[in-house]
Design an enzyme around this catalytic site. Structure first.
Site, short mmCIF file in Angstrom:
data_model
loop_
_atom_site.label_atom_id
_atom_site.label_comp_id
_atom_site.label_asym_id
_atom_site.label_seq_id
_atom_site.Cartn_x
_atom_site.Cartn_y
_atom_site.Cartn_z
CD GLN A 100 -3.20 -0.78 -0.05
OE1 GLN A 100 -3.24 0.40 -0.67
NE2 GLN A 100 -3.73 -1.82 -0.42
CB SER A 101 4.12 2.13 -1.59
OG SER A 101 4.98 3.02 -1.91
#
Length: 192
Positions: free
Chosen positions: A45-46
């Site tokens: 989930q960068s």
């Protein structure tokens, strides 16, 4: 105590986040090198990878993102939500990578050894079909990327932030933000 928070869009749905500071320099370098696609990497989930995907879309560059899949998850069972969904919606090509290739420490060049090998392999595939990829390390933490935060520090000095505060607190993932701000602090002789 007092707190200053950066202003701007905080919706996290576009590239107008703090990562955009690095991207301004990194993507300028990619364009200067006549690259037509970007390869980067990060966590599932960068925020950074999402920002890269959005910025690439805005600039007409194809985006390839290698995302680290948590060790207990099968890549085929990962839900497409949050930043992963946003990256997909703007057309990023997503590759989920299981833990084995990225176990180990990040190198000085901003790469995790096994993950860099995966990025280089993808770059070779793209070159074989006539593409010109730009490899962007984890979090954009590179000598080029640090200029974004050096510029941010200059802006803080212009706004008087450095005279009004004793400390600067930032979040970090790859280490690029605090490293660049520390360098800028040293170069300017600021008291932070």
């Amino acid at each position: 105590y007092s707190l200053k928070q950066p202003s701007g869009n905080r919706s996290n749905s576009d590239a107008r986040c703090l990562q955009a500071r690095k991207l301004e320099f990194l993507l300028a370098e990619a364009i200067e090198q006549n690259c037509d696609c970007v390869i980067t990497c990060g966590g599932l989930q960068s925020n950074f990878c999402r920002a890269v995907a959005v910025a690439c879309r805005q600039l007409g560059l194809e985006c390839h993102v290698l995302l680290r899949c948590p060790g207990d998850k099968n890549p085929l069972q990962v839900q497409c939500d949050g930043n992963l969904l946003l990256s997909r919606l703007v057309g990023a090509h997503i590759v989920l990578v299981t833990p084995a290739p990225y176990e180990g420490k990040q190198t000085e060049s901003g790469y995790i050894p096994g993950l860099k090998d995966k990025m280089e392999s993808l770059a070779s595939e793209l070159r074989s079909i006539g593409r010109k990829p730009y490899l962007m390390p984890l979090g954009g933490s590179s000598p080029t990327g640090l200029w974004g935060y050096i510029e941010a520090f200059r802006e803080m000095m212009d706004q008087g932030v450095c005279e009004n505060f004793d400390d600067l607190i930032v979040t970090m993932g790859s280490g690029g933000t605090p490293s660049a701000l520390a360098i800028a602090n040293y170069l300017t002789g600021s008291k932070l």
